[in-house]
Design a protein around this motif. Structure first.
Motif, PDB file in Angstrom:
ATOM      1  N   ARG A   1       0.818  -1.220   0.000  1.00 34.48           N
ATOM      2  CA  ARG A   1       0.000   0.000   0.000  1.00 34.48           C
ATOM      3  C   ARG A   1       0.848   1.265   0.000  1.00 34.48           C
ATOM      4  O   ARG A   1       0.474   2.269  -0.594  1.00 34.48           O
ATOM      5  N   PHE A   2       1.963   1.257   0.710  1.00 44.38           N
ATOM      6  CA  PHE A   2       2.833   2.430   0.834  1.00 44.38           C
ATOM      7  C   PHE A   2       4.097   2.224   0.008  1.00 44.38           C
ATOM      8  O   PHE A   2       4.591   1.099  -0.127  1.00 44.38           O
ATOM      9  N   ILE A   3       4.619   3.322  -0.518  1.00 43.11           N
ATOM     10  CA  ILE A   3       5.875   3.296  -1.263  1.00 43.11           C
ATOM     11  C   ILE A   3       6.766   4.424  -0.765  1.00 43.11           C
ATOM     12  O   ILE A   3       6.357   5.591  -0.784  1.00 43.11           O
ATOM     13  N   ILE A   4       7.971   4.067  -0.332  1.00 44.19           N
ATOM     14  CA  ILE A   4       8.939   5.077   0.058  1.00 44.19           C
ATOM     15  C   ILE A   4       9.906   5.284  -1.100  1.00 44.19           C
ATOM     16  O   ILE A   4      10.304   4.328  -1.780  1.00 44.19           O
ATOM     17  N   SER A   5      10.261   6.547  -1.345  1.00 44.38           N
ATOM     18  CA  SER A   5      11.194   6.856  -2.425  1.00 44.38           C
ATOM     19  C   SER A   5      11.977   8.101  -2.039  1.00 44.38           C
ATOM     20  O   SER A   5      11.637   8.779  -1.065  1.00 44.38           O
ATOM     21  N   ARG A   6      13.004   8.395  -2.806  1.00 39.19           N
ATOM     22  CA  ARG A   6      13.798   9.579  -2.521  1.00 39.19           C
ATOM     23  C   ARG A   6      14.240  10.235  -3.818  1.00 39.19           C
ATOM     24  O   ARG A   6      14.351   9.584  -4.848  1.00 39.19           O
TER      25      ARG A   6
ATOM     26  N   ASN B   1      16.947  16.512  -2.234  1.00 39.37           N
ATOM     27  CA  ASN B   1      17.099  16.226  -0.795  1.00 39.37           C
ATOM     28  C   ASN B   1      15.749  15.929  -0.147  1.00 39.37           C
ATOM     29  O   ASN B   1      15.457  16.415   0.959  1.00 39.37           O
ATOM     30  N   THR B   2      14.954  15.145  -0.827  1.00 38.28           N
ATOM     31  CA  THR B   2      13.590  14.889  -0.364  1.00 38.28           C
ATOM     32  C   THR B   2      13.293  13.395  -0.369  1.00 38.28           C
ATOM     33  O   THR B   2      13.689  12.683  -1.296  1.00 38.28           O
ATOM     34  N   VAL B   3      12.613  12.964   0.663  1.00 38.22           N
ATOM     35  CA  VAL B   3      12.114  11.601   0.772  1.00 38.22           C
ATOM     36  C   VAL B   3      10.591  11.657   0.765  1.00 38.22           C
ATOM     37  O   VAL B   3      10.000  12.554   1.379  1.00 38.22           O
ATOM     38  N   TYR B   4       9.988  10.707   0.081  1.00 41.80           N
ATOM     39  CA  TYR B   4       8.531  10.679  -0.059  1.00 41.80           C
ATOM     40  C   TYR B   4       7.957   9.406   0.540  1.00 41.80           C
ATOM     41  O   TYR B   4       8.626   8.373   0.617  1.00 41.80           O
ATOM     42  N   LEU B   5       6.700   9.500   0.939  1.00 33.28           N
ATOM     43  CA  LEU B   5       5.945   8.322   1.341  1.00 33.28           C
ATOM     44  C   LEU B   5       4.592   8.410   0.651  1.00 33.28           C
ATOM     45  O   LEU B   5       3.745   9.201   1.054  1.00 33.28           O
ATOM     46  N   GLN B   6       4.438   7.599  -0.398  1.00 33.52           N
ATOM     47  CA  GLN B   6       3.152   7.520  -1.086  1.00 33.52           C
ATOM     48  C   GLN B   6       2.297   6.509  -0.340  1.00 33.52           C
ATOM     49  O   GLN B   6       2.690   5.346  -0.195  1.00 33.52           O
ATOM     50  N   MET B   7       1.137   6.955   0.121  1.00 32.93           N
ATOM     51  CA  MET B   7       0.261   6.106   0.923  1.00 32.93           C
ATOM     52  C   MET B   7      -1.047   5.893   0.172  1.00 32.93           C
ATOM     53  O   MET B   7      -1.783   6.860  -0.084  1.00 32.93           O
ATOM     54  N   ASN B   8      -1.322   4.657  -0.189  1.00 28.90           N
ATOM     55  CA  ASN B   8      -2.533   4.303  -0.914  1.00 28.90           C
ATOM     56  C   ASN B   8      -3.412   3.378  -0.074  1.00 28.90           C
ATOM     57  O   ASN B   8      -2.937   2.789   0.911  1.00 28.90           O
ATOM     58  N   SER B   9      -4.646   3.261  -0.476  1.00 29.03           N
ATOM     59  CA  SER B   9      -5.603   2.382   0.227  1.00 29.03           C
ATOM     60  C   SER B   9      -5.561   2.611   1.731  1.00 29.03           C
ATOM     61  O   SER B   9      -5.495   1.666   2.522  1.00 29.03           O
ATOM     62  N   LEU B  10      -5.614   3.853   2.118  1.00 32.93           N
ATOM     63  CA  LEU B  10      -5.529   4.201   3.530  1.00 32.93           C
ATOM     64  C   LEU B  10      -6.731   3.690   4.293  1.00 32.93           C
ATOM     65  O   LEU B  10      -7.852   3.633   3.769  1.00 32.93           O
ATOM     66  N   ASN B  11      -6.509   3.315   5.536  1.00 33.83           N
ATOM     67  CA  ASN B  11      -7.584   2.887   6.419  1.00 33.83           C
ATOM     68  C   ASN B  11      -7.444   3.616   7.747  1.00 33.83           C
ATOM     69  O   ASN B  11      -6.390   4.207   8.039  1.00 33.83           O
ATOM     70  N   PRO B  12      -8.481   3.601   8.579  1.00 39.42           N
ATOM     71  CA  PRO B  12      -8.431   4.370   9.843  1.00 39.42           C
ATOM     72  C   PRO B  12      -7.255   3.981  10.737  1.00 39.42           C
ATOM     73  O   PRO B  12      -6.779   4.820  11.517  1.00 39.42           O
ATOM     74  N   GLU B  13      -6.748   2.756  10.632  1.00 37.43           N
ATOM     75  CA  GLU B  13      -5.603   2.338  11.453  1.00 37.43           C
ATOM     76  C   GLU B  13      -4.313   3.048  11.035  1.00 37.43           C
ATOM     77  O   GLU B  13      -3.308   2.986  11.752  1.00 37.43           O
ATOM     78  N   ASP B  14      -4.319   3.726   9.911  1.00 38.52           N
ATOM     79  CA  ASP B  14      -3.151   4.499   9.477  1.00 38.52           C
ATOM     80  C   ASP B  14      -3.123   5.904  10.086  1.00 38.52           C
ATOM     81  O   ASP B  14      -2.160   6.655   9.863  1.00 38.52           O
TER      82      ASP B  14
END
Length: 125
Positions: free
Chosen positions: A67-72, A77-90
């Motif tokens: 569901r999540f993808i980390i990239s840089r 000088n940036t790091v990303y966190l793509q968050m998909n299919s989010l649910n309330p526990e996130d």
């Protein structure tokens, strides 16, 4: 000195997506691992994902795999966190951090030397 600034948090419905960004400034050669952690309401800070600054590889906690993808982007000088299919526990405050010690301890928050101020992610059901 290393400084980190997170952005991109917000309120989203379950099933939605968000992309977090973490701008890192300071001595780039002192970075080893960039990590994302989160702190759900009333709980301890927990590991989410990590990526080496200058070599291949990623790591994810089981609950976000697929569901999540980390990239840089080293040029930015940036790091990303793509968050998909989010649910309330996130839901929680998401922090990025710099670990200057070892990839082996990438999941240990105590090994991170610098942290951003955090960005709130709220997922409604």
């Amino acid at each position: 000195q290393v400084q980190l600034v997170e952005s991109g948090g917000g309120l989203v419905q379950a099933g939605g997506s968000l992309r977090l960004s973490c701008l890192v400034s300071g001595r780039a050669q002192s970075y080893l691992t960039l990590g994302w952690f989160r702190q759900p309401p009333g709980k301890e800070r927990e590991f989410v994902a990590a990526i080496p600054w200058s070599s291949p590889g990623t790591d994810y906690v089981d609950s976000v795999k697929g569901r999540f993808i980390i990239s840089r982007d080293n040029a930015k000088n940036t790091v990303y966190l793509q968050m998909n299919s989010l649910n309330p526990e996130d839901t929680g405050v998401y922090y990025c951090g710099v670990n200057r010690r070892t990839w082996l301890n990438r999941r240990l928050s105590d090994d991170y030397s610098y942290w951003g101020q955090g960005t709130q992610v709220t997922v409604s059901s």
